[in-house]
Design an enzyme around this catalytic site. Structure first.
Site, PDB file in Angstrom:
ATOM      1  CD  GLU A  70      -2.932  -1.154   0.184  1.00 36.50           C
ATOM      2  OE1 GLU A  70      -3.077  -0.106  -0.498  1.00 36.50           O
ATOM      3  OE2 GLU A  70      -3.602  -2.191  -0.005  1.00 36.50           O
TER       4      GLU A  70
ATOM      5  CB  CYS B 136      -6.730  -2.787   6.491  1.00 42.74           C
ATOM      6  SG  CYS B 136      -6.854  -4.555   6.782  1.00 42.74           S
TER       7      CYS B 136
ATOM      8  NE  ARG C 196     -16.048  -4.311   2.192  1.00 44.40           N
ATOM      9  CZ  ARG C 196     -16.142  -5.584   2.548  1.00 44.40           C
ATOM     10  NH1 ARG C 196     -17.265  -6.249   2.399  1.00 44.40           N
ATOM     11  NH2 ARG C 196     -15.104  -6.216   3.048  1.00 44.40           N
TER      12      ARG C 196
ATOM     13  CG  HIS D 255      -4.835  -5.084   1.884  1.00 41.67           C
ATOM     14  ND1 HIS D 255      -4.964  -3.712   1.797  1.00 41.67           N
ATOM     15  CD2 HIS D 255      -5.715  -5.482   2.854  1.00 41.67           C
ATOM     16  CE1 HIS D 255      -5.872  -3.312   2.690  1.00 41.67           C
ATOM     17  NE2 HIS D 255      -6.339  -4.356   3.344  1.00 41.67           N
TER      18      HIS D 255
HETATM   19  N1  PCA Z   1      -8.721  -6.864   6.416  1.00 36.35           N
HETATM   20  C1  PCA Z   1      -9.643  -5.779   6.682  1.00 36.35           C
HETATM   21  C2  PCA Z   1      -9.574  -5.587   8.165  1.00 36.35           C
HETATM   22  C3  PCA Z   1      -8.903  -6.789   8.711  1.00 36.35           C
HETATM   23  C4  PCA Z   1      -8.321  -7.467   7.565  1.00 36.35           C
HETATM   24  O1  PCA Z   1      -7.574  -8.441   7.597  1.00 36.35           O
HETATM   25  C5  PCA Z   1      -9.385  -4.536   5.842  1.00 36.35           C
HETATM   26  O2  PCA Z   1      -8.876  -4.655   4.708  1.00 36.35           O
HETATM   27  O3  PCA Z   1      -9.693  -3.434   6.297  1.00 36.35           O
END
Ligand code: PCA
Length: 208
Positions: free
Chosen positions: A81, A144, A91, A166
């Site tokens: 990111e 996140c 959401r 991610h």
């Molecule tokens: N993904 C979510 C929150 C926790 C996770 O593992 C996100 O992308 O916000």
């Protein structure tokens, strides 16, 4: 011993497992250099709890590099990111049923923070390990992004680099669906390459 802190999240949205935690857990206590150790810890997928837990970890481990990792449902690769924004816009409800809509992560904080990780160099290293990776321009507006923003806010100006990655679903989470996934071993190897490169690269590479 110097410390790299990795965090992963607990499962959320009715999933029994969160690949981000499975992957960072596999790297806990790994030495990336003789005197540099990875410490991996889990964060709750709860808007009201993740910030405190994150700050506690920063205080107790005094890490020199921090990478938070989360599941990005639908992501196809190791997504590194670039930017965290000062916005919660959930959401779905979090694990305590909270669903903030259009609230600030930090009231009166800057609109956004850029990662302080060498993201292009990290993408290159992960790809050179034969694993799909890319730079992502949004970490979303759920827990996140909140953790990513708080991390950058807490460490701004301190010289401790930090950012967010991610990861996709695991194959067992997408049986009977067309959704993309990545094997756990691949994810772990990709994260390890990303962490090592982040540690070794003070200035980002210029890559397309
Ligand atoms: N993904 C979510 C929150 C926790 C996770 O593992 C996100 O992308 O916000």
């Amino acid at each position: 011993m110097r410390t790299v802190l990795l965090t992963g999240f607990e499962p959320f949205d009715q999933d029994p497992i969160n690949p981000s935690w499975e992957a960072v857990k596999a790297l806990d206590q790994t030495l990336i250099k003789e005197d540099v150790r990875i410490v991996s810890r889990q964060l709750p997928c709860v808007f009201s709890q993740a910030p405190t837990r994150l700050l506690e970890l920063l205080v107790s481990f005094q890490p020199e590099l921090v990478i938070a990792v989360g599941l990005g449902p639908g992501r196809t690769d190791i997504s590194i990111e670039r930017v965290a924004i000062n916005l919660n816009d959930a959401r779905i409800p979090d694990n305590l049923g909270e669903q903030p809509i259009d609230t600030a992560v930090v009231v009166d904080g800057p609109a956004a923070y850029f990662t302080t990780l060498p993201i292009k160099a990290m993408v290159k290293a992960v790809r050179e390990a034969g694993i799909a990776a890319s730079v992502s321009q949004t970490a979303g507006t759920f827990v996140c992004n909140q953790v990513f923003y708080l991390l950058q806010h807490a460490l701004a100006g301190l010289g401790v680099r930090s950012g967010f990655i991610h990861v996709p679903f695991l194959p067992e989470q997408v049986v009977d669906s067309q959704r993309p996934s990545m094997a756990l071993d691949t994810m772990v190897a990709g994260l390890q390459a990303a962490v090592l490169t982040a540690w070794q690269t003070p200035v980002d590479a210029k890559e397309e």
